[in-house]
Structure formats: structure tokens, C-alpha cells
Write a protein that holds these residues in place. Structure first.
Motif, PDB file in Angstrom:
ATOM      1  N   CYS A 117       0.980  -0.753   0.317  1.00 13.70           N
ATOM      2  CA  CYS A 117       0.353   0.159   0.155  1.00 13.70           C
ATOM      3  C   CYS A 117       0.639   1.213  -0.456  1.00 13.70           C
ATOM      4  O   CYS A 117       1.913   1.354   0.087  1.00 13.70           O
ATOM      5  CB  CYS A 117      -1.083  -0.124   1.733  1.00 13.70           C
ATOM      6  N   CYS A 119       0.123   4.255   1.852  1.00  9.04           N
ATOM      7  CA  CYS A 119      -0.654   5.338   2.691  1.00  9.04           C
ATOM      8  C   CYS A 119       0.595   5.142   4.095  1.00  9.04           C
ATOM      9  O   CYS A 119       0.705   6.741   4.408  1.00  9.04           O
ATOM     10  CB  CYS A 119      -1.682   4.728   3.727  1.00  9.04           C
ATOM     11  N   GLU A 120       1.533   4.334   4.391  1.00  6.68           N
ATOM     12  CA  GLU A 120       2.830   4.892   5.341  1.00  6.68           C
ATOM     13  C   GLU A 120       4.144   5.709   4.888  1.00  6.68           C
ATOM     14  O   GLU A 120       4.724   5.957   5.189  1.00  6.68           O
ATOM     15  CB  GLU A 120       3.326   3.292   5.188  1.00  6.68           C
ATOM     16  N   GLY A 125      -0.932  10.469   3.309  1.00  8.23           N
ATOM     17  CA  GLY A 125      -1.283   9.805   3.535  1.00  8.23           C
ATOM     18  C   GLY A 125      -2.419   8.700   3.956  1.00  8.23           C
ATOM     19  O   GLY A 125      -3.247   7.895   4.632  1.00  8.23           O
ATOM     20  N   HIS A 126      -2.931   8.873   1.961  1.00  7.70           N
ATOM     21  CA  HIS A 126      -3.947   8.027   1.324  1.00  7.70           C
ATOM     22  C   HIS A 126      -3.052   7.071   0.495  1.00  7.70           C
ATOM     23  O   HIS A 126      -1.785   7.229   0.799  1.00  7.70           O
ATOM     24  CB  HIS A 126      -3.956   8.985   0.572  1.00  7.70           C
ATOM     25  N   CYS A 127      -4.073   6.244   0.431  1.00 10.14           N
ATOM     26  CA  CYS A 127      -3.468   4.761   0.248  1.00 10.14           C
ATOM     27  C   CYS A 127      -2.894   5.107  -1.664  1.00 10.14           C
ATOM     28  O   CYS A 127      -2.832   3.611  -2.546  1.00 10.14           O
ATOM     29  CB  CYS A 127      -4.663   3.497  -0.345  1.00 10.14           C
ATOM     30  N   GLY A 165      -4.504  -1.129   0.137  1.00  9.04           N
ATOM     31  CA  GLY A 165      -5.589  -0.509  -0.405  1.00  9.04           C
ATOM     32  C   GLY A 165      -6.962  -0.447  -1.084  1.00  9.04           C
ATOM     33  O   GLY A 165      -7.483   0.945  -0.921  1.00  9.04           O
ATOM     34  N   ARG A 204      -2.473   3.692  13.208  1.00  5.66           N
ATOM     35  CA  ARG A 204      -2.218   4.739  12.814  1.00  5.66           C
ATOM     36  C   ARG A 204      -1.191   6.127  13.256  1.00  5.66           C
ATOM     37  O   ARG A 204      -0.145   6.262  12.683  1.00  5.66           O
ATOM     38  CB  ARG A 204      -2.867   5.748  12.329  1.00  5.66           C
ATOM     39  N   SER A 209       0.312   6.540   9.960  1.00  8.99           N
ATOM     40  CA  SER A 209       0.016   6.509   8.235  1.00  8.99           C
ATOM     41  C   SER A 209      -1.228   7.240   8.082  1.00  8.99           C
ATOM     42  O   SER A 209      -2.525   7.153   7.866  1.00  8.99           O
ATOM     43  CB  SER A 209      -0.298   5.732   7.860  1.00  8.99           C
ATOM     44  N   PRO A 211      -4.450   9.605   7.164  1.00  3.18           N
ATOM     45  CA  PRO A 211      -4.499  10.843   5.832  1.00  3.18           C
ATOM     46  C   PRO A 211      -3.949  12.287   6.364  1.00  3.18           C
ATOM     47  O   PRO A 211      -5.110  12.405   7.950  1.00  3.18           O
ATOM     48  CB  PRO A 211      -5.833  10.605   5.762  1.00  3.18           C
ATOM     49  N   ARG A 216     -10.720   7.331   4.031  1.00  5.56           N
ATOM     50  CA  ARG A 216     -10.698   6.608   3.018  1.00  5.56           C
ATOM     51  C   ARG A 216     -12.024   6.008   2.715  1.00  5.56           C
ATOM     52  O   ARG A 216     -11.968   4.836   2.118  1.00  5.56           O
ATOM     53  CB  ARG A 216      -9.673   5.548   3.258  1.00  5.56           C
TER      54      ARG A 216
END
Length: 324
Positions: A117, A119-120, A125-127, A165, A204, A209, A211, A216
């Protein structure tokens, strides 16, 4: 005449003989969170007993896990630098690719899975890659990057890829990418039914991670939707996933059972951070028998239809199962 069910419960050995569902250390995958540096093992305040680790500490942790019969891990990366596309995740010198090489060199017998993915790795912070007009992830551009990320992980030594994701078509894109790069033997464990859940909060913290805007819900599933949950997993099966997954687990036992009955593929569940932390905090408050509730919860996932359990409880559960 009435049934005498208690006859089979009087003797402890007989109870064991007729037990329908059994947990073993082989049922578990243990998550590891990797960051750069040396000698780093930082406990996460919201997840007691869970750590951010440097690669050298993760190598040591694998030795401890194997002593408990835990031989499967899933890696999450915490890069030093984040950008709009998650470049560290696409780099052969990125945190996960580097960790893979070192862990597999030290523990070639360990099954090492990578969470796939962005996000990290993204500064937002989105995938995946954002579509500025829609302020959400651009599905098809992200598919291209997921395939690239999977190939980087496979080259570095990943034994299995686990895309999380919830992009439409992600299994097709990853499978084709791996196959064309000579990695047709690498299986895919898909986060095939992943809900937009409040149970992810502590994750998170450990994965850093969250957002930076919004949420999401435009790509993860609505917790209210049962029929769609089944369709999501069956579509990933059709596209070539080798193992399906439901995430979270505790509030979605009905979904686990539904997918178990709809598919013959192996089924994993992710016993997520919020589920873990709730038990830890309840234990700290003295309101539950922590070990019994933990084991009852894990057994419930297996009884509902799970073959594999990803859990932060895995080490504690394995110790109890081994009688230590």
C-alpha cells in the motif's frame, strides 16, 4: 427422553477429543513495523507490547517468534521521507526492500509477507496517487504503482504480497506485473474485504499513516454493506488472489462466515489494532480476564471460518498454546 449433552463435558480429556475448533501457532501471522536506524525498539503508547523497530531489532524479533512456533510475519514500513506518490515504496533501497533482504538473509525459513500500500509512504496519508479534482485516490494510476511496488518486494525476497489499498482491479494489475517480471510463483493474499473502520485508530499511531485530510471511505468499504463485502472478495478471487481476507475481524464475524461459505480459497482475518488495544486497556482496568478473553476472541475468528489470523496477540497466544 432428553439429550444429555453434558456427558461429553465431564472429563477434560473427552472435552479435548470432541473439540471442533483448535488454535495452533501455525494459524498466526505477526505484524512488524520497520523504520530506519539501529537499536531502535520504540513501544507504541496506544498499543502496549507493539513496537516500531529498526531492521536489526526485527531480525532479533524473528528469532524470538520462531522459538514460539510463529514462522510468518507481515512487514509495514515507516520511511524517513514521504512524498506525494510514496517513492520510498517504489525504491529497491526503500525501507521495506532493505528489511526484506536482511530478514531473509538471517531467516531464510521465515515466511515474509509484505503489506502492499502507499498510506505509510505518502505525505498525504492516502493509499495511492491523488486525483486533485476529486480529492481522492486515482485508482488506475495507483494500479500501475502497486504493480511496480510488488515487483520491488518480490526482487528483495518477499514470499507473499498482501495488497491492502482496496483499489478496483488491484489483483489483476499486481498478478500481471509479477508474472511478466518472472514472479509467477509469488502468491497474493488480498485484503479483499476491507472496511472503512474506526477500529484502525491505534495502527495509525504505530505506522504513522493517518490521512492529512478527509478519510478513506471513497475506497474502503462501508461497514453497513454485507452483500458488497462478499462481491469484493469474490472479485479478487476471480482476478487471481490466492488468499482472501476480511479486515477488521471482531465486528465482522458474519462477513467472515459469508465469505467462507462463498469461497473455497484460504481465508485470513486481520485482528486489528483497535481490537487489540481494547483488550489491553480492559486488562489494565482489571475488568476482564485478559488471557481468557484474548483466546476466546481468537478462537471465535477461527470458528467463524478463518484459516489464518493476523494478530498482535500472536506471541501471547502462542505462549499459552505451548504451555509456557
Amino acid at each position: 427422553m432428553f439429550a444429555r449433552f453434558r456427558r461429553k463435558r465431564l472429563h477434560p480429556v473427552l472435552r479435548d477429543l470432541v473439540r471442533e475448533t483448535v488454535l495452533t501457532p501455525n494459524d498466526f501471522i505477526y505484524p512488524l513495523f520497520i523504520r530506519s536506524g539501529e537499536g531502535i525498539k520504540n513501544e507504541v503508547a496506544s498499543m502496549p507490547g507493539v513496537f516500531q523497530m529498526s531492521i536489526d531489532e526485527a531480525v532479533k524479533e524473528c528469532e524470538s517468534l520462531k522459538s514460539l512456533g510463529l514462522e510468518a510475519i507481515i512487514l509495514f514500513g515507516i520511511p524517513d521521507v514521504k512524498d506525494s506518490v510514496g517513492s520510498d515504496a517504489l525504491c529497491e533501497h526503500g525501507i521495506i526492500a532493505t528489511a526484506l533482504r536482511e530478514i531473509k538473509a538471517a531467516h531464510p525459513d521465515m515466511l515474509v509477507i509484505t503489506d502492499l500500500c502507499f498510506c505509510e509512504y505518502t505525505d498525504h496519508g492516502h493509499c495511492g496517487v491523488l486525483n486533485p479534482a476529486l480529492q481522492t485516490v486515482d485508482n488506475d494510476i495507483t494500479l500501475q504503482n502497486l504493480a511496480k511496488q510488488a515487483i520491488v518486494h518480490a526482487k528483495a525476497g518477499a514470499d507473499m504480497i498482501a495488497p491492502s489499498g482496496m483499489m478496483d482491479g488491484m489483483i489483476t494489475a499486481i498478478r500481471e506485473g509479477l508474472d511478466h517480471a518472472g514472479f509467477s510463483h509469488i502468491p497474493i493474499m488480498s485484503y479483499s474485504t476491507k472496511f472503512s473502520s474506526a477500529y484502525y485508530g491505534p495502527f495509525r499511531d504505530v505506522a504513522e499513516s493517518a490521512p492529512s485530510f478527509g478519510d478513506r471511505r471513497s475506497y474502503q468499504m462501508d461497514p453497513a454493506n454485507r452483500r458488497e463485502a462478499i462481491l469484493e472478495s469474490l472479485e479478487d478471487e476471480r482476478e487471481g488472489a490466492d488468499i482472501l481476507m476480511v479486515k477488521p475481524a471482531l465486528a465482522y464475524m458474519d462477513i467472515i462466515r459469508d465469505i467462507r461459505e462463498a469461497s473455497d480459497l484460504p481465508l485470513a482475518v486481520y485482528n486489528v489494532s483497535g481490537e487489540y488495544s481494547m483488550l489491553k486497556m480492559a486488562a489494565k482496568a482489571g475488568v476482564i480476564d485478559y488471557e481468557r478473553v484474548m483466546m476466546e476472541t481468537l478462537l471465535g475468528f477461527k470458528r467463524a471460518g478463518a484459516d489464518i489470523i493476523i494478530s498482535y496477540h500472536a506471541k501471547e497466544a502462542a505462549k499459552l498454546l505451548l504451555g509456557r
